[in-house]
Design a protein around this motif. Structure first.
Motif, PDB file in Angstrom:
ATOM      1  N   ALA A   1      10.527   9.360   1.848  1.00 21.97           N
ATOM      2  CA  ALA A   1       9.911   9.269   0.524  1.00 21.97           C
ATOM      3  C   ALA A   1       8.453   9.692   0.561  1.00 21.97           C
ATOM      4  O   ALA A   1       7.984  10.459  -0.297  1.00 21.97           O
ATOM      5  CB  ALA A   1      10.029   7.839  -0.001  1.00 21.97           C
ATOM      6  N   VAL A   2       7.703   9.224   1.550  1.00 19.99           N
ATOM      7  CA  VAL A   2       6.285   9.584   1.653  1.00 19.99           C
ATOM      8  C   VAL A   2       6.126  11.065   1.990  1.00 19.99           C
ATOM      9  O   VAL A   2       5.269  11.756   1.415  1.00 19.99           O
ATOM     10  CB  VAL A   2       5.576   8.714   2.702  1.00 19.99           C
ATOM     11  CG1 VAL A   2       4.147   9.201   2.930  1.00 19.99           C
ATOM     12  CG2 VAL A   2       5.554   7.261   2.256  1.00 19.99           C
ATOM     13  N   ALA A   3       6.950  11.583   2.917  1.00 23.90           N
ATOM     14  CA  ALA A   3       6.875  13.005   3.258  1.00 23.90           C
ATOM     15  C   ALA A   3       7.202  13.870   2.045  1.00 23.90           C
ATOM     16  O   ALA A   3       6.548  14.904   1.804  1.00 23.90           O
ATOM     17  CB  ALA A   3       7.833  13.315   4.410  1.00 23.90           C
TER      18      ALA A   3
ATOM     19  N   ILE B   1       3.610   6.028  -2.860  1.00 25.82           N
ATOM     20  CA  ILE B   1       4.820   6.712  -3.327  1.00 25.82           C
ATOM     21  C   ILE B   1       4.836   6.815  -4.854  1.00 25.82           C
ATOM     22  O   ILE B   1       5.114   7.887  -5.412  1.00 25.82           O
ATOM     23  CB  ILE B   1       6.077   5.971  -2.820  1.00 25.82           C
ATOM     24  CG1 ILE B   1       6.158   6.055  -1.292  1.00 25.82           C
ATOM     25  CG2 ILE B   1       7.335   6.562  -3.453  1.00 25.82           C
ATOM     26  CD1 ILE B   1       7.263   5.206  -0.688  1.00 25.82           C
ATOM     27  N   VAL B   2       4.515   5.729  -5.535  1.00 25.99           N
ATOM     28  CA  VAL B   2       4.562   5.720  -6.998  1.00 25.99           C
ATOM     29  C   VAL B   2       3.517   6.661  -7.587  1.00 25.99           C
ATOM     30  O   VAL B   2       3.823   7.503  -8.451  1.00 25.99           O
ATOM     31  CB  VAL B   2       4.357   4.286  -7.532  1.00 25.99           C
ATOM     32  CG1 VAL B   2       4.196   4.309  -9.049  1.00 25.99           C
ATOM     33  CG2 VAL B   2       5.536   3.399  -7.139  1.00 25.99           C
ATOM     34  N   VAL B   3       2.271   6.555  -7.133  1.00 24.83           N
ATOM     35  CA  VAL B   3       1.209   7.399  -7.680  1.00 24.83           C
ATOM     36  C   VAL B   3       1.410   8.851  -7.267  1.00 24.83           C
ATOM     37  O   VAL B   3       1.210   9.774  -8.069  1.00 24.83           O
ATOM     38  CB  VAL B   3      -0.176   6.893  -7.210  1.00 24.83           C
ATOM     39  CG1 VAL B   3      -1.280   7.827  -7.703  1.00 24.83           C
ATOM     40  CG2 VAL B   3      -0.411   5.479  -7.707  1.00 24.83           C
ATOM     41  N   GLY B   4       1.847   9.079  -6.034  1.00 21.53           N
ATOM     42  CA  GLY B   4       2.086  10.452  -5.581  1.00 21.53           C
ATOM     43  C   GLY B   4       3.195  11.124  -6.359  1.00 21.53           C
ATOM     44  O   GLY B   4       3.131  12.333  -6.622  1.00 21.53           O
TER      45      GLY B   4
ATOM     46  N   ALA C   1       0.832  -1.211   0.000  1.00 21.57           N
ATOM     47  CA  ALA C   1       0.000   0.000   0.000  1.00 21.57           C
ATOM     48  C   ALA C   1       0.866   1.260   0.000  1.00 21.57           C
ATOM     49  O   ALA C   1       0.603   2.224  -0.732  1.00 21.57           O
ATOM     50  CB  ALA C   1      -0.933  -0.009   1.205  1.00 21.57           C
ATOM     51  N   ILE C   2       1.924   1.252   0.799  1.00 19.83           N
ATOM     52  CA  ILE C   2       2.814   2.415   0.860  1.00 19.83           C
ATOM     53  C   ILE C   2       3.540   2.602  -0.469  1.00 19.83           C
ATOM     54  O   ILE C   2       3.730   3.736  -0.943  1.00 19.83           O
ATOM     55  CB  ILE C   2       3.816   2.248   2.019  1.00 19.83           C
ATOM     56  CG1 ILE C   2       3.079   2.300   3.353  1.00 19.83           C
ATOM     57  CG2 ILE C   2       4.891   3.330   1.967  1.00 19.83           C
ATOM     58  CD1 ILE C   2       3.913   1.871   4.537  1.00 19.83           C
ATOM     59  N   GLY C   3       3.959   1.490  -1.081  1.00 30.32           N
ATOM     60  CA  GLY C   3       4.602   1.586  -2.387  1.00 30.32           C
ATOM     61  C   GLY C   3       3.693   2.225  -3.414  1.00 30.32           C
ATOM     62  O   GLY C   3       4.127   3.052  -4.232  1.00 30.32           O
ATOM     63  N   ALA C   4       2.410   1.873  -3.384  1.00 30.63           N
ATOM     64  CA  ALA C   4       1.449   2.487  -4.306  1.00 30.63           C
ATOM     65  C   ALA C   4       1.319   3.980  -4.048  1.00 30.63           C
ATOM     66  O   ALA C   4       1.243   4.788  -4.991  1.00 30.63           O
ATOM     67  CB  ALA C   4       0.090   1.805  -4.159  1.00 30.63           C
TER      68      ALA C   4
END
Length: 506
Positions: free
Chosen positions: A291-293, A191-194, A186-189
Motif C-alpha cells: 500500500a505504501v509503495a 496511506i490516506v493522505v498519499g 503514522a503509516i495509516g496517515a
C-alpha cells in the motif's frame, strides 16, 4: 526421546524463560520488527535506482517468497517451540555442525541488521529534529545523524534498547505495544493522505525499459553487479532484471518474521500461537508495504524520486510538507521497534547456543531478578554498538539479506527432511502442499540470492569461513556432544535416540 518431550523439559527447567507472549502479542512482535526501514526508505530507493514503479512487483515477489518460507517456519516452530528458532530446528534435523552454520548466519543477520537500523534511526531522528527547526550546537552537529564514524544517537538508542531487553521480556513487550500502535497510526496517515494525490499515469511504465547494458571489465563495477546479471551479461537497472534485483534487496524489509519463532519458549500455547503469529504478522506487513509503495510511486514519477528521502520528498513535491513530520515520527518509532525485537531475538538464539556449549555456557544463565539471560543480552548490545560505530554498516545491508535467505533455505530443507525422518512428530501446523511449498521456498530464496551483488557473496563466504574456524577452535571441543560436563548451575544433558541431542533438563 522425541523433540517435543525435550522441549517440555526446557520449559520446566530452572533456566527456562517465563511465559510472556499471547497470540496477539506475537503478531505485534512480528509487525514491530518488520515494519521499519523498508516502508520509509528502501522502497523509494529501489524505485528510483533499480525497479521504477515495478517496485510494487518487487515487494510482491519478496512477500510471496517470505510467505512460502513462513509456512516452513510455522511447521518447525509448532513441532519444536524453542527459543533458538532456525538454529534449534537445524540442530534437531541435521545435527550440530549444520546448526552452528545456521546459528552463525543468524548472528550475521540479526546483529548487522540491528547495527544498520540503529544508524538509520540516528539519521531519521536527526532529520526529525532539524525539520522542527531545532539547530544542533556546532560540536554536536558532527556527531548525530552520521552515516559513518562515531554517532551519538546510534550509541544512545542501542544502549537504551539493550537495557530494555536486559530488564526482561515483559518490559520490552509493553514498550513494543505502545510504539507499534503509534507507528501504525503514522503509516495509516501516510496511506490516506498519499492516496489523495495518487496519479495512475505514474504507473504506466511497468516495467521501465532497461538501460543499455554496460559492458565493462572494471573490477569494481563487476563486484557491485548482481551475480545473475554477470552470468547473463545484464548489469543495468530497470527492466525485469531491475525488478528482481530490487526484490532481493527488498527482502531486507521482510526480515524479522523469523524472530517470532525465537519467542517460542516464552509463548502461551506455542505450537499453535507461534505459527499464527508468524503468518499473520507477515500478511499484515506485506499489505502495508504494498500500500505504501503504491502510494509513493503513484504520487511521484519514478525518475523524480529522491533516493535519500523518497517518501518525504514525494509529499513535498505535491505540496504537503506537513506529512514530512508524520513520516519522520513514524520512521523513528518504526526503527525503534525493529532494533528492539532484533536484539531480543538474537539474545534468544545465542542463549540456545550457549545451552549447547557452542559458545560459553555462562551466557545461558538466567538473571534471578529479571528472569532474563542478562549476560548474553549485554554482550549482544556491546557487539552491536561496536559494529555500528566502527563499521560502515549501512553499505553492508545486503549481507543481512543473504544471511537471512541462507537460513530460509535451511529451514525449508528441514521441513522436507523432518517429514521423512520424523513423520509422526506432533505438529500444531503443517506446511500446505509439502514438499511443493518447501521446494518452491528453496528455489525462490536461491533466485533472490543470485540477484545479490557479487561482493555480497564474497563477504558472506568470508564470514561463514570465519565461523567454521570458530566452531573448530571452540564449539566442537566445548559442545555437550563432545562430552564436556555442564557446570553445576545448568541442567544435565538429555540423551536422545532421534538425533535431538545436546539439550538440557532439570
Amino acid at each position: 526421546m522425541p523433540p517435543s518431550h525435550a522441549t517440555e523439559q526446557w520449559n520446566s527447567a530452572r533456566h527456562g524463560l517465563p511465559m510472556t507472549y499471547g497470540p496477539v502479542d506475537l503478531i505485534v512482535l512480528g509487525v514491530g520488527v518488520m515494519i521499519g526501514a523498508g516502508i520509509f526508505s528502501l522502497a523509494g530507493r529501489q524505485a528510483a535506482t533499480m525497479a521504477g514503479p515495478g517496485v510494487i512487483l518487487s515487494f510482491m515477489i519478496a512477500g510471496i517468497t517470505s510467505l512460502l518460507v513462513a509456512f516452513c517456519f510455522a511447521e518447525l516452530s509448532s513441532a519444536m517451540p524453542a527459543s533458538g528458532s532456525a538454529y534449534t530446528f537445524t540442530y534437531v534435523i541435521f545435527g550440530e555442525v549444520w546448526a552452528w552454520i545456521v546459528g552463525w548466519a543468524l548472528l550475521l543477520e540479526f546483529l548487522l541488521a540491528a547495527a544498520a537500523v540503529a544508524r538509520a534511526w540516528s539519521r531519521y531522528a536527526a532529520q526529525m529534529i532539524t525539520d522542527l527547526g531545532v539547530r544542533f550546537p556546532e560540536p554536536l552537529a558532527g556527531m548525530v545523524g552520521q552515516a559513518e564514524g562515531f554517532d551519538l544517537f546510534t550509541l544512545l538508542i542501542l544502549v537504551l534498547l539493550t537495557a530494555v531487553v536486559a530488564l526482561g521480556s515483559r518490559v520490552g513487550l509493553r514498550a513494543l505495544w505502545i510504539i507499534v500502535i503509534a507507528k501504525l497510526l503514522a503509516i495509516g496517515a501516510v496511506i490516506v493522505v498519499g492516496a489523495i494525490h495518487f496519479d495512475q499515469r505514474n504507473l504506466a511504465a511497468i516495467p521501465v525499459p532497461a538501460a543499455p547494458t554496460t559492458n565493462t571489465t572494471n573490477i569494481a563495477d563487476t563486484l557491485h553487479s548482481p551475480l545473475l546479471g554477470i552470468v547473463f551479461g545484464q548489469t543495468s537497472a530497470f527492466g525485469w532484471f531491475g525488478i528482481f534485483a530490487a526484490s532481493a534487496a527488498i527482502t531486507f524489509a521482510y526480515i524479522g518474521f523469523d524472530v517470532v519463532a525465537t519467542a517460542a519458549e516464552e509463548s502461551k500455547d506455542a505450537p499453535r500461537s507461534i505459527p499464527t503469529g508468524i503468518i499473520r504478522s507477515l500478511i499484515v506487513t506485506t499489505v502495508i508495504y504494498i500500500a505504501v509503495a503504491l502510494v509513493m510511486v503513484g504520487m511521484t514519477p519514478y525518475n523524480k524520486i529522491d533516493p535519500d528521502a523518497p517518501l518525504a520528498n514525494a509529499f513535498r513535491q505535491v505540496g504537503n510538507g506537513f506529512m514530512v513530520h508524520i513520516i519522520n515520527v513514524g520512521a523513528v518509532l518504526g526503527l525503534t521497534t525493529v532494533i528492539l525485537v532484533l536484539l531480543a531475538g538474537l539474545t534468544r538464539v545465542m542463549f540456545s547456543m550457549a545451552r549447547d556449549g557452542l559458545i560459553p555456557r555462562r551466557l545461558a544463565r538466567i538473571n534471578r531478578t529479571y528472569h532474563n539471560p542478562t549476560g548474553v543480552t549485554l554482550l549482544i548490545g556491546g557487539l552491536a554498538i561496536l559494529l555500528a560505530e566502527f563499521v560502515p554498516v549501512l553499505i553492508l545491508e545486503p549481507l543481512v539479506v543473504i544471511g537471512a535467505l541462507f537460513v530460509f533455505v535451511a529451514v525449508a530443507g528441514g521441513v522436507i527432511r523432518m517429514r521423512q525422518t520424523m513423520p509422526d512428530l506432533p505438529r500444531g501446523f503443517r506446511t500446505p502442499l509439502s514438499p511443493v511449498v518447501p521446494i518452491a521456498s528453496i528455489v525462490a530464496c536461491l533466485w533472490l540470492m543470485v540477484n545479490l551483488q557479487v561482493i555480497t557473496w564474497l563477504y558472506f563466504i568470508l564470514w561463514m569461513a570465519f565461523g567454521v574456524l570458530v566452531y573448530l577452535g571452540y564449539g566442537r571441543r566445548n559442545s555437550v556432544l563432545a562430552g564436556v560436563r555442564p557446570p553445576a548451575e545448568l541442567p544435565a544433558v538429555i540423551p536422545s535416540d532421534t538425533g535431538f541431542r545436546g539439550r538440557h533438563r532439570r
